[in-house]
Design a protein around this motif. Structure first.
Motif, PDB file in Angstrom:
ATOM      1  N   PRO A   1       0.817  -1.229   0.000  1.00 17.29           N
ATOM      2  CA  PRO A   1       0.000   0.000   0.000  1.00 17.29           C
ATOM      3  C   PRO A   1       0.848   1.275   0.000  1.00 17.29           C
ATOM      4  N   PRO A   2       0.323   2.332  -0.586  1.00 18.42           N
ATOM      5  CA  PRO A   2       1.045   3.613  -0.610  1.00 18.42           C
ATOM      6  C   PRO A   2       1.139   4.210   0.789  1.00 18.42           C
ATOM      7  N   ARG A   3       2.221   4.937   1.007  1.00 18.73           N
ATOM      8  CA  ARG A   3       2.431   5.575   2.307  1.00 18.73           C
ATOM      9  C   ARG A   3       2.202   7.078   2.244  1.00 18.73           C
ATOM     10  N   THR A   4       2.173   7.619   1.043  1.00 16.90           N
ATOM     11  CA  THR A   4       2.015   9.067   0.891  1.00 16.90           C
ATOM     12  C   THR A   4       0.985   9.370  -0.190  1.00 16.90           C
ATOM     13  N   ILE A   5       0.517  10.609  -0.195  1.00 16.60           N
ATOM     14  CA  ILE A   5      -0.411  11.042  -1.240  1.00 16.60           C
ATOM     15  C   ILE A   5       0.267  10.989  -2.599  1.00 16.60           C
ATOM     16  N   ALA A   6       1.552  11.349  -2.645  1.00 16.50           N
ATOM     17  CA  ALA A   6       2.291  11.330  -3.914  1.00 16.50           C
ATOM     18  C   ALA A   6       2.336   9.916  -4.488  1.00 16.50           C
ATOM     19  N   GLU A   7       2.595   8.917  -3.637  1.00 16.22           N
ATOM     20  CA  GLU A   7       2.608   7.532  -4.114  1.00 16.22           C
ATOM     21  C   GLU A   7       1.252   7.149  -4.685  1.00 16.22           C
ATOM     22  N   THR A   8       0.198   7.535  -3.999  1.00 18.62           N
ATOM     23  CA  THR A   8      -1.151   7.220  -4.468  1.00 18.62           C
ATOM     24  C   THR A   8      -1.429   7.872  -5.812  1.00 18.62           C
ATOM     25  N   LEU A   9      -1.114   9.139  -5.921  1.00 20.98           N
ATOM     26  CA  LEU A   9      -1.431   9.892  -7.135  1.00 20.98           C
ATOM     27  C   LEU A   9      -0.604   9.438  -8.329  1.00 20.98           C
ATOM     28  N   PHE A  10       0.712   9.389  -8.153  1.00 22.05           N
ATOM     29  CA  PHE A  10       1.584   9.126  -9.295  1.00 22.05           C
ATOM     30  C   PHE A  10       1.633   7.647  -9.688  1.00 22.05           C
ATOM     31  N   THR A  11       1.448   6.764  -8.736  1.00 20.88           N
ATOM     32  CA  THR A  11       1.550   5.328  -9.040  1.00 20.88           C
ATOM     33  C   THR A  11       0.185   4.663  -9.147  1.00 20.88           C
ATOM     34  N   ASP A  12      -0.588   4.713  -8.058  1.00 18.55           N
ATOM     35  CA  ASP A  12      -1.838   3.960  -8.018  1.00 18.55           C
ATOM     36  C   ASP A  12      -2.905   4.518  -8.964  1.00 18.55           C
ATOM     37  N   VAL A  13      -3.055   5.832  -8.989  1.00 19.16           N
ATOM     38  CA  VAL A  13      -4.045   6.423  -9.894  1.00 19.16           C
ATOM     39  C   VAL A  13      -3.631   6.208 -11.347  1.00 19.16           C
ATOM     40  N   THR A  14      -2.348   6.331 -11.621  1.00 19.34           N
ATOM     41  CA  THR A  14      -1.853   6.120 -12.985  1.00 19.34           C
ATOM     42  C   THR A  14      -2.173   4.721 -13.480  1.00 19.34           C
ATOM     43  N   VAL A  15      -1.793   3.728 -12.696  1.00 13.14           N
ATOM     44  CA  VAL A  15      -2.044   2.334 -13.089  1.00 13.14           C
ATOM     45  C   VAL A  15      -3.536   2.038 -13.097  1.00 13.14           C
ATOM     46  N   GLY A  16      -4.272   2.600 -12.138  1.00 15.10           N
ATOM     47  CA  GLY A  16      -5.711   2.351 -12.070  1.00 15.10           C
ATOM     48  C   GLY A  16      -6.459   2.868 -13.283  1.00 15.10           C
ATOM     49  N   LEU A  17      -6.162   4.093 -13.702  1.00 12.45           N
ATOM     50  CA  LEU A  17      -6.801   4.638 -14.902  1.00 12.45           C
ATOM     51  C   LEU A  17      -6.461   3.793 -16.132  1.00 12.45           C
ATOM     52  N   HIS A  18      -5.197   3.421 -16.245  1.00 13.88           N
ATOM     53  CA  HIS A  18      -4.747   2.605 -17.381  1.00 13.88           C
ATOM     54  C   HIS A  18      -5.496   1.275 -17.395  1.00 13.88           C
ATOM     55  N   LEU A  19      -5.576   0.624 -16.239  1.00  8.93           N
ATOM     56  CA  LEU A  19      -6.261  -0.663 -16.132  1.00  8.93           C
ATOM     57  C   LEU A  19      -7.742  -0.541 -16.472  1.00  8.93           C
ATOM     58  N   GLY A  20      -8.407   0.460 -15.900  1.00  8.70           N
ATOM     59  CA  GLY A  20      -9.840   0.601 -16.135  1.00  8.70           C
ATOM     60  C   GLY A  20     -10.177   0.830 -17.590  1.00  8.70           C
ATOM     61  N   TRP A  21      -9.395   1.679 -18.262  1.00  6.99           N
ATOM     62  CA  TRP A  21      -9.662   1.935 -19.665  1.00  6.99           C
ATOM     63  C   TRP A  21      -9.316   0.728 -20.531  1.00  6.99           C
ATOM     64  N   VAL A  22      -8.195   0.078 -20.256  1.00  6.13           N
ATOM     65  CA  VAL A  22      -7.788  -1.064 -21.081  1.00  6.13           C
ATOM     66  C   VAL A  22      -8.757  -2.239 -20.903  1.00  6.13           C
ATOM     67  N   THR A  23      -9.375  -2.349 -19.743  1.00  6.66           N
ATOM     68  CA  THR A  23     -10.418  -3.371 -19.559  1.00  6.66           C
ATOM     69  C   THR A  23     -11.513  -3.194 -20.596  1.00  6.66           C
ATOM     70  N   LEU A  24     -11.962  -1.954 -20.752  1.00  5.61           N
ATOM     71  CA  LEU A  24     -13.015  -1.645 -21.727  1.00  5.61           C
ATOM     72  C   LEU A  24     -12.480  -1.758 -23.156  1.00  5.61           C
ATOM     73  N   ALA A  25     -11.252  -1.270 -23.368  1.00  2.85           N
ATOM     74  CA  ALA A  25     -10.660  -1.302 -24.706  1.00  2.85           C
ATOM     75  C   ALA A  25     -10.435  -2.735 -25.191  1.00  2.85           C
ATOM     76  N   THR A  26     -10.131  -3.636 -24.271  1.00  5.57           N
ATOM     77  CA  THR A  26      -9.940  -5.035 -24.650  1.00  5.57           C
ATOM     78  C   THR A  26     -11.238  -5.621 -25.207  1.00  5.57           C
ATOM     79  N   VAL A  27     -12.337  -5.284 -24.567  1.00  2.03           N
ATOM     80  CA  VAL A  27     -13.644  -5.748 -25.045  1.00  2.03           C
ATOM     81  C   VAL A  27     -13.938  -5.170 -26.426  1.00  2.03           C
ATOM     82  N   ALA A  28     -13.700  -3.875 -26.594  1.00  2.00           N
ATOM     83  CA  ALA A  28     -13.970  -3.236 -27.883  1.00  2.00           C
ATOM     84  C   ALA A  28     -13.068  -3.792 -28.978  1.00  2.00           C
ATOM     85  N   ASN A  29     -11.795  -4.004 -28.660  1.00  2.00           N
ATOM     86  CA  ASN A  29     -10.837  -4.529 -29.638  1.00  2.00           C
ATOM     87  C   ASN A  29     -11.199  -5.954 -30.060  1.00  2.00           C
TER      88      ASN A  29
END
Length: 272
Positions: free
Chosen positions: A142-170
């Motif tokens: 788990p992240p220990r700071t807001i920066a870790e959450t924003l730069f790492t977790d949100v980045t990967v989360g957005l990528h994952l969520g969109w690619v989940t949908l994009a995989t279905v469309a593709n």
């Protein structure tokens, strides 16, 4: 145990690999957008990847989310390269997996430009798997700071969520263009709604597995909303699929929100 000097060299290598991977991804994205001479994605593969190719293709405005994802990826790349992140144990675990997702992202664009639809499907499935493995690492550390959450977790989360949908469309684009018989069109609405149900189940499972993280849900919901827009106001028109997509978007966001509201985030997250 590695010596401090060896560990430092290893950490610097990791930081350079992440930078190189993201630079490759951005160059591939610019090529895919036609900026560097490539053909825009919507015009590739005989138009199979365009916004009006199938009942599960999002309207063209949906793809603006890539700008946000790339922005977060660039921000992560700069942040992880800071000296303060060099010996971060979390970055040691997640850095190379995130670099792999960037490479696969760029590889999909090159596959769409120069190869076949089935190879784009294989590439995006690999990307989805890599993102799933990466978010698992982040959940277990788990992240220990807001920066870790924003730069790492949100980045990967957005990528994952969109690619989940994009995989279905593709995948739907490939099946429609090269596999499905002509009679597919007669049952496209039913198949579209069935696939949207699967998307909801996957997104719900992701929310549970990640302890109610919102970023993947928001990215998937964004795509679902624009599938609804595309089917309601564009071609191929399908009011049933549009309504199903909008309902699916609401459910996808509600699952993590309910987890937050009921305090069940931690107990349903992946076990460490």
């Amino acid at each position: 145990m590695m010596s401090s000097a060896a560990a430092s060299r290893s950490d610097i290598t990791r930081q350079i690999v992440v930078i190189s991977a993201v630079v490759f991804m951005i160059i591939a994205a610019m090529f895919g957008a036609g900026v560097l001479g490539g053909t825009p994605v919507q015009d590739l593969q005989g138009g199979a990847l365009s916004a009006n190719a199938t009942v599960l293709a999002p309207a063209s405005s949906a793809f603006s989310i890539w700008s946000l994802i790339y922005l977060f990826m660039i921000a992560y790349t700069v942040w992880q390269a800071l000296p303060s992140q060099r010996d971060s144990e979390r970055q040691r675990r997640a850095g190379y997996p995130i670099a792999l997702t960037a490479v696969l992202n760029g590889a999909w664009l090159l596959a769409a430009q120069f190869t076949t639809l089935i190879l784009t499907v294989i590439t995006i499935v690999l990307l989805l798997a890599a993102l799933g493995a990466t978010i698992r690492i982040l959940v277990r550390t788990p992240p220990r700071t807001i920066a870790e959450t924003l730069f790492t977790d949100v980045t990967v989360g957005l990528h994952l969520g969109w690619v989940t949908l994009a995989t279905v469309a593709n995948t739907t684009a490939w099946l429609t263009a090269e596999v499905a018989p002509s009679s597919w069109a007669e049952v496209a609405d039913a198949w579209g709604i069935a696939v949207l149900v699967v998307v909801v189940l996957i997104a719900g499972a992701t929310a549970i597995a990640t302890g109610g993280r919102l970023a993947p849900a928001l990215a998937s919901a964004w795509g679902l909303l624009w599938i609804g827009v595309g089917r309601f106001s564009g071609e191929p028109e399908s009011t049933p699929v549009a309504i199903a997509a909008w309902v699916a978007a609401a459910i996808v966001v509600l699952v993590p929100l309910v987890m937050w509201a009921t305090g069940r985030r931690g107990e349903l997250a992946l076990r460490r």
